[in-house]
Scaffold this motif. Structure first.
Motif, PDB file in Angstrom:
ATOM      1  N   HIS A  96       3.425  36.635 -25.079  1.00 49.78           N
ATOM      2  CA  HIS A  96       2.009  36.333 -25.295  1.00 49.78           C
ATOM      3  C   HIS A  96       1.231  37.502 -24.743  1.00 49.78           C
ATOM      4  N   ASN A  97       0.590  38.221 -25.592  1.00 49.17           N
ATOM      5  CA  ASN A  97      -0.236  39.287 -25.050  1.00 49.17           C
ATOM      6  C   ASN A  97      -1.701  38.985 -25.308  1.00 49.17           C
ATOM      7  N   TYR A  98      -2.286  38.241 -24.374  1.00 49.28           N
ATOM      8  CA  TYR A  98      -3.706  37.944 -24.517  1.00 49.28           C
ATOM      9  C   TYR A  98      -4.497  39.210 -24.240  1.00 49.28           C
ATOM     10  N   ARG A  99      -5.554  39.390 -25.010  1.00 48.72           N
ATOM     11  CA  ARG A  99      -6.311  40.628 -24.926  1.00 48.72           C
ATOM     12  C   ARG A  99      -7.523  40.488 -24.018  1.00 48.72           C
ATOM     13  N   TYR A 100      -8.057  41.636 -23.671  1.00 50.06           N
ATOM     14  CA  TYR A 100      -9.288  41.702 -22.885  1.00 50.06           C
ATOM     15  C   TYR A 100     -10.384  40.868 -23.553  1.00 50.06           C
ATOM     16  N   GLY A 101     -11.035  40.030 -22.810  1.00 52.73           N
ATOM     17  CA  GLY A 101     -12.167  39.261 -23.327  1.00 52.73           C
ATOM     18  C   GLY A 101     -11.780  37.950 -23.986  1.00 52.73           C
ATOM     19  N   GLN A 102     -10.461  37.741 -24.208  1.00 56.11           N
ATOM     20  CA  GLN A 102     -10.044  36.525 -24.900  1.00 56.11           C
ATOM     21  C   GLN A 102     -10.262  35.283 -24.035  1.00 56.11           C
ATOM     22  N   GLU A 103     -10.762  34.219 -24.666  1.00 55.49           N
ATOM     23  CA  GLU A 103     -10.959  32.951 -23.946  1.00 55.49           C
ATOM     24  C   GLU A 103      -9.612  32.238 -23.868  1.00 55.49           C
ATOM     25  N   ILE A 104      -9.253  31.794 -22.693  1.00 51.50           N
ATOM     26  CA  ILE A 104      -7.972  31.101 -22.539  1.00 51.50           C
ATOM     27  C   ILE A 104      -8.158  29.850 -21.669  1.00 51.50           C
ATOM     28  N   ALA A 105      -7.163  28.972 -21.712  1.00 52.54           N
ATOM     29  CA  ALA A 105      -7.116  27.843 -20.771  1.00 52.54           C
ATOM     30  C   ALA A 105      -5.980  28.129 -19.805  1.00 52.54           C
ATOM     31  N   PHE A 106      -6.155  27.728 -18.560  1.00 52.33           N
ATOM     32  CA  PHE A 106      -5.036  27.893 -17.628  1.00 52.33           C
ATOM     33  C   PHE A 106      -4.724  26.568 -16.948  1.00 52.33           C
ATOM     34  N   SER A 107      -3.490  26.455 -16.510  1.00 57.90           N
ATOM     35  CA  SER A 107      -3.084  25.256 -15.782  1.00 57.90           C
ATOM     36  C   SER A 107      -2.111  25.692 -14.699  1.00 57.90           C
ATOM     37  N   PHE A 108      -1.695  24.738 -13.894  1.00 55.70           N
ATOM     38  CA  PHE A 108      -0.870  25.079 -12.728  1.00 55.70           C
ATOM     39  C   PHE A 108       0.430  24.297 -12.753  1.00 55.70           C
ATOM     40  N   LYS A 109       1.519  24.965 -12.352  1.00 57.70           N
ATOM     41  CA  LYS A 109       2.748  24.214 -12.068  1.00 57.70           C
ATOM     42  C   LYS A 109       2.518  23.625 -10.679  1.00 57.70           C
TER      43      LYS A 109
END
Ligand code: ATP
Length: 363
Positions: free
Chosen positions: A341-354
């Motif tokens: 997965h190469n998310y780019r600069y400025g891309q909106e993402i969701a994050f979560s935690f183990k």
């Protein structure tokens, strides 16, 4: 059976006085037991007192108070030369005008060993650290890694019980650093020598040590195996120093016998109850620490959202700096074959935690 208290530091203190009436307490009442044959690393930020501790063990500095005990015997006042604990330095400290053979032989010559013994022991030491064929060269004709192996051979030839290492890999480039640390570990294990090693490099400490002793402000803040220190850091300082953890402020909302619920960035997370140490109550303000590799990133929207600020492809992993509502955090995601997965600069993402990897501390 292992002798667990082979080298003991007892309430060791070192004060430096600067002549203008100021005192710096470089080492502040540390106690430590080192088992025979163990590889023990003093790890901590610059100025935490690790070099001063090592130099007291070597006999280069005299402790202000406290004791150094080797094999049941106080060695507080024994001069460095008579301790038979050679030190390997960052700067190699070889004699430039002596050949490699003469450098390795130096300590034996001073001890007035017979010529034949010297020849034999130097050959063995050179073989041990893969220097055979270079004995007639001068230090200036060797690479940094080879010079550091000469320094190691020069220590080994004295058949010491303990070798002291003061940041021995700091002058080497990244690849040589890894090769040389593997070499040091191999020889130390082979000969069953006790090693006391100083570094400020976390990955070096994690890879080479049986026991890591973390120091801060002249004190020991935690000691344990690399796995213990990495997985169960005793507090935010160790979490940050050893794991480059992300920190979040939260409030305890619920506690049961296994989990603590914490409100975090407008959501709830359940984190494992610490097995020892602190106890928590509802309403406590807490800090949650989590390592970058326990943060998951995916496209789209979720409970926690952010934007990619920096994306660094590192081969086996990609490291992301993520901007979120309260600042910046770091995530490291694995790149398994065919799943990069190469998310780019400025891309909106969701994050979560183990969430099993959260560590919780009182604020
Ligand atoms: P580094 O990784 O930067 O070498 P360190 O953890 O090894 O750091 P020490 O060199 O042991 O730290 O120094 C601990 C403290 O003692 C520092 O505040 C340092 O400035 C002070 N200190 C060390 N040696 C002396 C000295 N000879 N005179 C005065 N102060 C000293």
């Amino acid at each position: 059976m292992k002798q667990n208290d082979y080298l003991m530091l007892k309430n060791l203190v070192k004060d430096f006085h600067d002549g203008r009436g100021n005192t710096v307490r470089a080492v502040d009442d540390i106690s430590l037991s080192i088992a025979k044959g163990d590889f023990v690393t003093l790890l901590g930020p610059s100025g935490c007192g690790k070099t001063t501790t090592l130099r007291m063990v070597a006999g280069f500095e005299v402790q202000s108070t406290g004791d150094i005990i080797l094999d049941g015997r106080k060695i507080n006042t024994i001069p460095a030369f008579d301790r038979n604990m050679p030190m390997v330095f960052q700067s190699y400290a070889l004699f430039p005008h002596l050949t490699i053979f003469e450098n390795i032989a130096y300590g034996l010559k001073i001890r007035k060993m017979p010529k034949e013994v010297i020849k034999n022991d130097v050959a063995l030491a050179a073989q041990m650290v893969n220097l055979v064929g270079l004995e007639d060269r001068y230090p200036g004709e060797l690479s940094g890694g080879q010079q550091q192996r000469v320094a190691l051979a020069r220590a080994l030839v004295l058949k010491p019980e303990i070798i002291l290492f003061d940041e021995p890999l700091s002058n080497l480039d990244a690849k040589l650093r890894i090769q040389t640390r593997t070499e040091i570990k191999r020889v130390q294990q082979l000969l069953g020598i006790t090693a006391l090693y100083v570094t400020h490099d976390q990955s070096e400490a994690l890879s080479i040590s049986d026991t890591i002793v973390i120091m801060n402000n002249g004190k020991i803040v935690q000691s344990g195996s690399p796995e213990e220190i990495y997985n169960h850091p005793a507090g935010p300082f160790v979490s940050d120093f050893i794991g480059n953890a992300n920190f979040f402020d939260g409030v305890v909302t619920e506690i049961d016998n296994r989990f603590i619920s914490v409100s975090l960035l407008g959501s709830e997370v359940q984190v494992p109850l610490p097995t020892a140490g602190q106890s928590f109550s509802k309403g406590d303000e807490v800090v949650l620490a989590i390592k970058p590799e326990a943060v998951e990133v995916r496209p789209g929207k979720g409970a926690f959202n952010g934007k990619i600020e920096v994306s660094s492809f590192l081969g086996a992993t990609t490291e992301y700096k993520i901007e979120y509502a309260d600042g910046f955090m770091t995530a490291i995601t694995p790149n398994t074959q065919g799943e990069i997965h190469n998310y780019r600069y400025g891309q909106e993402i969701a994050f979560s935690f183990k969430k099993e990897f959260f560590r919780i501390y009182k604020r």
